[in-house]
Design a protein around this motif. Structure first.
Motif, PDB file in Angstrom:
ATOM      1  N   ARG A  61       1.181   4.200  -2.739  1.00  0.00           N
ATOM      2  CA  ARG A  61       0.874   5.604  -2.458  1.00  0.00           C
ATOM      3  C   ARG A  61       2.001   6.516  -2.964  1.00  0.00           C
ATOM      4  N   TYR A  62       3.209   6.105  -2.692  1.00  0.00           N
ATOM      5  CA  TYR A  62       4.337   6.937  -3.126  1.00  0.00           C
ATOM      6  C   TYR A  62       4.423   7.011  -4.636  1.00  0.00           C
ATOM      7  N   ARG A  63       4.130   5.888  -5.288  1.00  0.00           N
ATOM      8  CA  ARG A  63       4.181   5.870  -6.756  1.00  0.00           C
ATOM      9  C   ARG A  63       3.151   6.812  -7.336  1.00  0.00           C
ATOM     10  N   SER A  64       1.956   6.773  -6.714  1.00  0.00           N
ATOM     11  CA  SER A  64       0.876   7.598  -7.254  1.00  0.00           C
ATOM     12  C   SER A  64       1.184   9.097  -7.109  1.00  0.00           C
ATOM     13  N   LYS A  65       2.015   9.420  -6.132  1.00  0.00           N
ATOM     14  CA  LYS A  65       2.364  10.839  -5.940  1.00  0.00           C
ATOM     15  C   LYS A  65       3.235  11.382  -7.060  1.00  0.00           C
ATOM     16  N   LYS A  66       3.933  10.486  -7.731  1.00  0.00           N
ATOM     17  CA  LYS A  66       4.893  10.926  -8.743  1.00  0.00           C
ATOM     18  C   LYS A  66       4.245  11.686  -9.886  1.00  0.00           C
ATOM     19  N   GLN A 100       0.835  -1.216   0.000  1.00  0.00           N
ATOM     20  CA  GLN A 100       0.000   0.000   0.000  1.00  0.00           C
ATOM     21  C   GLN A 100       0.863   1.257   0.000  1.00  0.00           C
ATOM     22  N   LEU A 101       1.836   1.257   0.907  1.00  0.00           N
ATOM     23  CA  LEU A 101       2.715   2.416   1.018  1.00  0.00           C
ATOM     24  C   LEU A 101       3.441   2.684  -0.285  1.00  0.00           C
ATOM     25  N   ILE A 102       3.948   1.598  -0.909  1.00  0.00           N
ATOM     26  CA  ILE A 102       4.686   1.767  -2.175  1.00  0.00           C
ATOM     27  C   ILE A 102       3.757   2.335  -3.234  1.00  0.00           C
TER      28      ILE A 102
END
Lengths: 155, 190
Positions: A150-155, A146-148
């Protein structure tokens, strides 16, 4: 210039020879001399703080040196001379304080501080090792995904 | 727990600072004397003015008195003579222990009792005479036995010849009132 130097040297000679002409003490043997030197270095002058009686020119230090010499010549041993002085001037007069309920802390306190430090160190180690497995157990693979994400989607 | 730990260094620092601060106002010379509550050492000293009279601890018994270690060479001792004389007028018995300085055979003239007597007499006339009598401690051996570290020093000796107080330094009204008078009265009334 040479004359000046000569005068200076003469003065230096004068000053070096005059003060504190120490009395020459006679001993029966080297052991006595060593004992005298050891004791006068270990006994503390009651008049001038932080000087031993070998160093001090106070009247009382001169008297104590004389007494020490006299006692050693009489064949008294180290402990007898120390007792004689401590009997008159208290524990203060010897640079090695005896262990009693007031001075015990001098030895005890560093030991207690060391033990305290070790205790703190061990305690923190224990806390850390407890925390680490908990964190890993809590963050399951799914959560990490999930965390990964979330960070990817922020890019 | 965290919050408490946060204040530990501050508290430790404050404790250390207070400890060191108290050291600033303490007197490094103040320490308990080893001669307290012990009988006077054995001695036989000649009277300074009448050398034929020999004083021993036995002869001094019977009355509480101040034993004052002094010398004309010592400025502080001379300064306290006036106040000690006042105390004598108030009825305090004061005995002098004359602390003679060592002589360097290379520089000093040999000891002369007549010269010393004259010096002492002159000094006492100028400053006041607090003493019932003076004992001459020429070699300072009695002073050494009493644990004297210099002059002036004063002992309170009770009627049985036992040392009850040891004061290093001069006696002035403040010292007398706060430190020595209570002890003097206590041992006088017993």
């Amino acid at each position: 210039m040479k004359a000046l130097l000569a005068v200076l040297l003469l003065c230096a000679g004068l000053f070096s020879s005059v003060p504190w002409a120490e009395e020459v003490l006679q001993f029966d043997n080297d052991a006595q001399r060593d004992l005298y030197q050891q004791l006068t270095a270990e006994l503390r002058c009651p008049q001038c703080q932080n000087q031993n009686i070998a160093d001090s020119h106070a009247v009382v230090a001169v008297d104590m040196r004389e007494k020490t010499y006299q006692l050693i010549r009489e064949g008294k041993d180290r402990q007898q001379v120390l007792d004689y002085m401590i009997n008159r001037y208290g524990d203060f007069v010897h640079y090695l304080p005896p262990v009693n309920r007031y001075t015990l802390w001098l030895w005890l306190l560093p030991l207690l501080m060391l033990l305290g430090l070790i205790a703190v160190g061990v305690f923190r180690r224990a806390q850390q090792s407890k925390q680490v497995p908990q964190d890993i157990a809590g963050n399951t693979a799914a959560e990490l995904d999930q965390l990964i994400a979330r960070y990817r989607s922020k890019k | 727990m965290r919050k408490v730990l946060f204040y530990v260094p501050l508290l430790a620092f404050l404790a250390l600072a207070l400890f060191l601060l108290s050291g600033l106002f303490s007197d490094p010379r103040e320490r308990e004397s080893a001669s307290l509550n012990k009988a006077l050492p054995n001695f036989a000293l000649a009277d300074l003015m009448q050398p034929n009279t020999i004083w021993t601890p036995e002869k001094l018994k019977g009355e509480v008195f101040l034993l004052n270690v002094w010398g004309t060479w010592c400025p502080t001792c001379n300064a306290e003579l006036g106040y000690l004389s006042e105390l004598r007028q108030q009825g305090v018995k004061i005995v002098g222990l004359y602390y003679e300085l060592p002589r360097d055979p290379a520089f000093d003239p040999p000891f002369d009792l007549a010269v010393l007597q004259q010096e002492v007499q002159q000094k006492l006339q100028q400053q006041g005479d607090p003493y019932q009598f003076n004992m001459l401690d020429l070699t300072r051996s009695v002073s050494l036995d009493l644990g004297v570290s210099g002059a002036p020093e004063t002992f309170i000796v009770d009627a049985d010849g036992i040392v009850r107080a040891h004061h290093i330094g001069d006696i002035n009204p403040a010292v007398w009132r706060s430190k020595l008078a209570p002890l003097y009265q206590q041992w006088s009334s017993q």
